[in-house]
Design an enzyme around this catalytic site. Structure first.
Site, short mmCIF file in Angstrom:
data_model
loop_
_atom_site.label_atom_id
_atom_site.label_comp_id
_atom_site.label_asym_id
_atom_site.label_seq_id
_atom_site.Cartn_x
_atom_site.Cartn_y
_atom_site.Cartn_z
N TRP A 9 0.82 -1.23 0.00
CA TRP A 9 0.00 0.00 0.00
C TRP A 9 0.85 1.27 0.00
CZ3 TRP A 9 -4.46 -1.10 4.09
CH2 TRP A 9 -5.21 -2.19 3.63
N LYS A 10 2.13 1.15 0.20
CA LYS A 10 3.03 2.31 0.28
C LYS A 10 2.46 3.33 1.29
CE LYS A 10 4.30 1.42 -4.45
NZ LYS A 10 5.18 1.78 -5.53
N GLY A 172 5.31 1.53 -10.87
CA GLY A 172 4.51 2.76 -10.89
C GLY A 172 4.57 3.50 -12.21
N GLY A 231 1.65 -2.65 -6.28
CA GLY A 231 1.58 -1.37 -5.58
C GLY A 231 0.27 -0.68 -5.89
N GLY A 232 0.29 0.20 -6.90
CA GLY A 232 -0.85 1.06 -7.22
C GLY A 232 -2.21 0.35 -7.25
C1 PEP Z 1 5.59 -1.89 -5.76
O1 PEP Z 1 5.59 -0.83 -5.18
O2 PEP Z 1 6.10 -2.88 -5.21
C2 PEP Z 1 4.99 -1.97 -7.11
C3 PEP Z 1 5.18 -3.05 -7.82
O3 PEP Z 1 4.28 -0.88 -7.53
P1 PEP Z 1 3.31 -0.78 -8.84
O4 PEP Z 1 2.47 -2.02 -8.88
O5 PEP Z 1 2.51 0.46 -8.63
O6 PEP Z 1 4.23 -0.71 -10.04
#
Ligand code: PEP
Length: 247
Positions: A9-10, A172, A231-232
């Protein structure tokens, strides 16, 4: 071995938003044998997420970062025992944002992995090359250098580590490695472990980098990819449900 769907979730979803997210996600989520969902909320939401998911054995809660010491004068840091007390059973280590935004070194990463092993918290070691390194043909060399954080660990300890291959240029950005490109790096990672006595089948290697509902099926069709770190798309309950339900 279970397929793992991990959501990082960052710096999103504080306790209130985390509760709302889980309400929406869990209302529509059904348990499937052979699938695990790992959630990495910000530290302040750990307890909330652990509490809201306590009846779901296949949902594992983890922290995004830890310090290697158990306690001390480290303003702003979180120790493994503290994260564990708040409900964490896993932790990300060496995420590219830790390495490239906060200057985390290989040595820091190595110490964090050891602290997690000491406290029986699952370590998810993130590795990945930058675009110039890929273009210079250095991908595998970079990954092997990052795996150096595990140097000296015996095969039993190594088998407990989950690896997340996350090319930095794919995080991202909306760009992702093709399933075949990812699989090639996953094979190199597996070979590194096999050379150190770990059976390939005992190893979990996730792929991360712009995983979305529309590319998850192609990624998981690749037998080398044991799951994903997202992530996102993991903070949107609808998209996350689609990703998790792709299996
Ligand atoms: C992450 O932060 O581990 C990641 C893979 O981000 P995203 O899916 O947004 O690229």
């Amino acid at each position: 071995m279970s397929r793992i769907f991990a959501g990082n979730w960052k710096m999103h979803l504080g306790p209130e938003e985390a509760r709302a997210f889980l309400k929406s996600f869990l209302a529509r989520y059904r348990r499937v044998t052979g699938r695990e969902v790992w959630l990495f909320p910000p530290a302040v939401s750990l307890e909330t997420v652990a509490r809201e998911t306590r009846d779901r054995a296949e949902i594992i809660v983890g922290t995004q970062n830890v310090h290697w010491d158990d306690k001390g004068a480290f303003t702003g840091e979180l120790s493994v025992p503290m994260a564990k007390e708040a409900g964490a059973r896993a932790a990300l280590v060496g995420h590219s944002e830790r390495r490239h935004v906060f200057g985390e070194t290989e040595d820091d990463t190595a110490k964090k992995v050891r602290a997690l092993l000491r406290h029986q918290v699952k370590a998810v070691l993130c590795v990945g090359e930058m675009i110039d390194q890929r273009e210079a043909g250095q991908t595998v060399a970079v990954i092997e250098r990052q795996l150096g954080a595990l140097a000296g660990l015996d095969a039993n300890a190594l088998a407990d580590i989950t690896i997340a291959y996350e090319p930095v240029w794919a995080i991202g950005t909306g760009r992702n490695a093709t399933p075949a490109d990812a699989a090639q790096v996953h094979r190199a990672i597996r070979a590194w472990f096999v050379a150190r006595g770990v059976a390939a089948r005992n190893l979990t290697v996730l792929y991360g980098g712009s995983v979305k509902p529309d590319n998850i099926a192609a990624l998981l069709a690749e037998p080398e990819i044991d799951g994903v770190l997202v992530g996102g798309a993991s903070i949107d309950a609808g998209a996350w449900l689609e990703i998790v339900n792709s299996r």
